[in-house]
Write an enzyme that holds these catalytic residues in place. Sequence first.
Site, PDB file in Angstrom:
ATOM      1  N   HIS A 168       0.831  -1.205   0.000  1.00  0.00           N
ATOM      2  CA  HIS A 168       0.000   0.000   0.000  1.00  0.00           C
ATOM      3  C   HIS A 168       0.867   1.257   0.000  1.00  0.00           C
ATOM      4  CE1 HIS A 168      -3.255   2.787   1.147  1.00  0.00           C
ATOM      5  NE2 HIS A 168      -2.341   3.311   1.957  1.00  0.00           N
ATOM      6  N   GLU A 169       1.877   1.285   0.856  1.00  0.00           N
ATOM      7  CA  GLU A 169       2.745   2.463   0.915  1.00  0.00           C
ATOM      8  C   GLU A 169       3.517   2.637  -0.389  1.00  0.00           C
ATOM      9  OE1 GLU A 169       2.264   4.559   3.093  1.00  0.00           O
ATOM     10  OE2 GLU A 169       1.085   3.289   4.434  1.00  0.00           O
ATOM     11  N   HIS A 213       1.611   4.505  -2.970  1.00  0.00           N
ATOM     12  CA  HIS A 213       1.763   5.962  -2.948  1.00  0.00           C
ATOM     13  C   HIS A 213       2.998   6.388  -3.744  1.00  0.00           C
ATOM     14  CE1 HIS A 213      -1.526   6.663  -0.294  1.00  0.00           C
ATOM     15  NE2 HIS A 213      -0.993   6.019   0.738  1.00  0.00           N
ATOM     16  N   HIS A 223       3.089   8.855  -6.957  1.00  0.00           N
ATOM     17  CA  HIS A 223       4.000   9.992  -7.066  1.00  0.00           C
ATOM     18  C   HIS A 223       4.774   9.946  -8.376  1.00  0.00           C
ATOM     19  CE1 HIS A 223       7.316  12.595  -4.981  1.00  0.00           C
ATOM     20  NE2 HIS A 223       6.656  13.245  -5.909  1.00  0.00           N
TER      21      HIS A 223
END
Length: 223
Positions: free
Chosen positions: A95-96, A99, A103
């Site tokens: 999940h991280e 991100h 980006h």
Amino acid sequence: MSGFLLIIIVGVLGALVQWRLNSVMKKYSKVLSPGGLTGSEVAQRMLMDHQIYDVSISSVPGELTDHYNPQKKSVNLSQGVYNSNSVAALAVAAHECGHAVQHAQGYAPLKLRSKLVPVVQISSTFSQIVIIVGILLVEVFPVIFWLGIAMFAMVLLFSVITLPVEYNASHRALAWLGSTNSMTSEELSQAKVALKWAARTYLVAAFSALATLVYYLGFRDRD
């Protein structure tokens, strides 16, 4: 329904969601993935598969402290995620990294949220003070009250923009975990449940900000 009652209801709902999240994470932290990959290793693979080589992966203290820092381009995983090969750890790590992929690909909601961070930091710190002063001086300088309302509205806007950012990151994580066979179908279902409850904490945060704004607006007609 009064704003104060709405705040209480949302507060209770938030506590229930947080309790359920902790319960789910604890449960799936005990389910080990047979692949043997740790959270940090899954993060490395996901970044490499998306041709992202300028993002670091580090371990940070605490529980549920995992986050992606777009300014430093770093995926920060809690120690229980970084070193673990549990279903919960792999889901959070992916999940991280979702991100980080956002980006790298210029995902619009993430870009907007990042631009709002400095404004929201100021607004969240001083909006309540400005609103209280505005209430006290409403007969003399009503504009102060509305300035405080506008400041807190930025906090609500930030919470709302956060929702697609978080849900999209989970979608990217689950899609990658499934397409790379990093998890079995059963594990993938478990990861989906874990990320679903994590995302709901952001939904509650948005409702909480909305309830607080409604509560503050209730003072506009008071003497």
